[in-house]
Design a protein around this motif. Sequence first.
Motif, mmCIF file in Angstrom:
data_model
loop_
_atom_site.group_PDB
_atom_site.id
_atom_site.type_symbol
_atom_site.label_atom_id
_atom_site.label_comp_id
_atom_site.label_asym_id
_atom_site.label_seq_id
_atom_site.Cartn_x
_atom_site.Cartn_y
_atom_site.Cartn_z
ATOM 1 N N VAL A 99 -10.330 22.698 56.645
ATOM 2 C CA VAL A 99 -8.849 21.865 56.809
ATOM 3 C C VAL A 99 -8.789 21.972 57.738
ATOM 4 N N LEU A 103 -8.848 18.036 59.966
ATOM 5 C CA LEU A 103 -8.000 17.520 60.588
ATOM 6 C C LEU A 103 -7.582 17.603 62.088
ATOM 7 N N LYS A 106 -9.845 14.106 61.801
ATOM 8 C CA LYS A 106 -9.132 12.820 61.348
ATOM 9 C C LYS A 106 -8.361 12.360 61.899
ATOM 10 N N ASN A 107 -7.231 13.489 62.474
ATOM 11 C CA ASN A 107 -5.707 12.859 63.035
ATOM 12 C C ASN A 107 -5.743 13.356 64.762
ATOM 13 N N ILE A 113 0.169 16.785 62.714
ATOM 14 C CA ILE A 113 0.200 17.794 61.417
ATOM 15 C C ILE A 113 1.256 17.643 60.573
ATOM 16 N N ARG A 114 1.209 18.003 58.950
ATOM 17 C CA ARG A 114 2.296 18.315 58.232
ATOM 18 C C ARG A 114 1.791 18.992 57.596
ATOM 19 N N ASP A 221 -0.552 16.805 55.610
ATOM 20 C CA ASP A 221 -1.872 16.686 55.531
ATOM 21 C C ASP A 221 -2.199 17.196 53.916
ATOM 22 N N MET A 248 1.735 12.171 50.559
ATOM 23 C CA MET A 248 0.384 12.866 50.848
ATOM 24 C C MET A 248 -0.855 12.029 51.861
ATOM 25 N N SER A 249 -1.094 11.964 53.076
ATOM 26 C CA SER A 249 -2.306 11.248 53.237
ATOM 27 C C SER A 249 -2.979 11.325 52.691
ATOM 28 N N ALA A 252 -6.000 14.270 51.551
ATOM 29 C CA ALA A 252 -4.567 15.642 52.102
ATOM 30 C C ALA A 252 -5.072 16.170 50.959
ATOM 31 N N TYR A 253 -5.526 17.590 51.238
ATOM 32 C CA TYR A 253 -5.614 18.851 50.636
ATOM 33 C C TYR A 253 -4.259 19.176 49.588
ATOM 34 N N GLN A 278 -8.094 17.457 46.392
ATOM 35 C CA GLN A 278 -7.461 16.931 47.372
ATOM 36 C C GLN A 278 -7.851 14.957 46.926
#
Length: 282
Positions: A99, A103, A106-107, A113-114, A221, A248-249, A252-253, A278
């Motif tokens: 993850v 991220l 991805k970010n 990241i949250r 996330d 959730m984005s 996201a997981y 996911q």
Amino acid sequence: MEAFSVEHEFDFTDKHFAKIRAFVTAHTGIVLPDTKKDMVYGRLSKHIRQRHQGSFDSFCEAIDNADAEEQDCLINAITTNLTAFFREKHHFDFLKNTVLPELLIKNKQTKRIRIWSAGCSTGEEPYSIAICLYDFFRDKPDWDVKVLASDLDANVVKQGESAVYEAIRVKSLSENELKSWFERGTGKNDGLYRIKSPIRSLITFKRLNLLHEWPVSGPFDVIFCRNVVIYFDKATQSVLFSRFAEKMSSKAYLLIGHSESLFNVSDQFEPLGHTVYQRKES
């Protein structure tokens, strides 16, 4: 006729149990079957002795009268708080090895990241998450990484905020891990361990009822909601996971407990195995 139960010190009737059960389900979503009657008695009997002179009538009357202190006591007594550092280790391995590297790409524009630990109990889960974040982003100070830790039980939220644990609570960790992540107590605090400040700073603790409004913004996330919905009926689970998805984005997981499943509960998540899901692309 009342159901069979073990002998109790105080009179605890089916009527008392029905009233308590109805309140617990309405306010927490937890469904208490008849087989949990003695468990409920055991968790409340000390309070009934100390505050109500052994009278469940008095306690139930306080609940009916919306006595906030007594209602909190009931909720705190019923909710289960079994936890440990890095419990279900495969989830944290997945976080660290899959993850977070994902991220990082991805970010990369937001560098944000949250992660939400929903049902954080006494803090071992969110601190385990924060430790993974701390180790991974130690050389990336420009990243904004935060963990929200929430629980219905005010007592465990307070415990989590303190970040202090007895030796028995950290016995599964190695000496090197203790040195890296904890401060060891001395003098009157001998035998106690406190999470180090840089790790503590990544977490915000909040008392929150998952069935009520959520004063949280997101998007998240990753959401950990492990060994929480096992106590909810399917309809409540379905509503909860739908609300999670909204916070959730995309992709996201969601990580749930080993005995939990989204089968016939939600179609908004793709199962990846080992109780990892996911969120489908919106």
